[in-house]
Design a protein around this motif. Structure first.
Motif: not given
Length: 291
Positions: A162, A168, A200-202, A248
């Motif tokens: 994240e 981003t 997303s923030r992934l 992750t």
């Protein structure tokens, strides 16, 4: 579903390292040391611990030191042996790492192009990609954790973390699907979106497990963001045709491609070093009040 083992890994190491000039003017950035080992050795050790048998360096001009590092240093070893000194540190840099081969990236056309340069060595096998700039500290290693997920899921696996919303535009960002623990189904990928457009923030970071079909996609991919052939754009075309997940991992990532990340990585790993960690901590406590 038959899942073929991952035996090969690509290391894109042709970059110029301009964010670390002047240190990288004549020294490959991958040969810069974190405590007492160059970045490339950390990445190769991580790959070997994950079961990788063949390491493929995608190099450029002036990168011969990378291959030399994993070779026998005959004169140095003979001198040390004659003086009765231990060869342990030297032997650790050239034993147990499987086969190391290299191929040239003759044009700086991006990460996707660097991976494509290894196509003839990869053949029809799944493979890993490791970016040595991203030093992943932890046990078990990041790639080993990804291989374990791959052995359950098959298909394509990317490492993700994240990231801050304002960051981003520096990453490939995932459109997430179903989540199972640390595994997230990938429904889409977009390269470096502005925060308002990010799904997303992934963010995808420097470890991948990919199927060989991506090479044909890279072969037909036009330059994208920054005028480069983006690996993210090619990976996005595999979504929906093959399983695709993000993992992750339980590891600490150090971005050693810039000055701050490089210094912090040295400090973090030095503090964990059993030989010098205590003295480094004492020195840091002394220095910080002086700032």
């Amino acid at each position: 579903m038959s899942i073929r083992p991952v035996r090969k890994a690509v290391f894109p190491v042709a970059g110029l390292g301009t964010r670390l000039l002047p240190a990288t003017k004549s020294t490959p950035k991958e040969m810069l040391t974190i405590v007492d080992k160059p970045l490339i050795q950390y990445a190769v050790e991580e790959a070997r611990a994950a079961g990788i048998e063949q390491m493929i360096f995608v190099t450029g001009r002036g990168k011969g030191a990378l291959e030399d590092h994993f070779d026998v240093g005959f004169e140095l070893e003979a001198t040390m042996r004659g003086r009765g000194k231990s060869l342990h540190a030297l032997e650790a840099a050239r034993t147990g790492f499987g086969e190391i081969v290299s191929v040239r990236q003759q044009q700086a056309l991006g990460l996707g192009h660097a991976v494509w340069c290894a196509r003839h060595i990869i053949g029809n096998e799944p493979f890993a990609v490791l970016l040595p700039d991203d030093l992943m500290a932890g046990t078990p290693g990041a790639l080993k954790q990804m291989v374990e997920a791959y052995n359950d899921l098959g298909g394509n696996i990317v490492c993700a973390e994240e990231v801050a919303a304002e960051r981003t535009a520096s990453y490939g960002i995932i459109t997430p699907g179903e989540i199972d623990g640390n595994r997230t189904q990938v429904l889409g990928l977009i390269e470096k979106p502005a925060p308002a457009a990010a799904p997303s923030r992934l963010g995808v970071i420097g470890r991948y497990i990919l199927q060989p079909e991506i090479m044909a996609i890279l072969d037909a991919t036009e330059p994208g963001s920054g005028g480069e052939i983006q690996l993210t754009d090619a990976m996005a075309k595999l979504i929906g045709t093959q399983p695709f997940h993000a993992v992750t991992v339980d590891a600490v990532r150090h971005d050693c491609g810039d000055k701050l990340g490089f210094v912090l990585a040295n400090l973090a790993l030095a503090l964990d070093d059993p030989e010098i960690g205590t003295r480094v901590a004492e020195a840091a406590r002394h220095l910080l009040p002086l700032r």
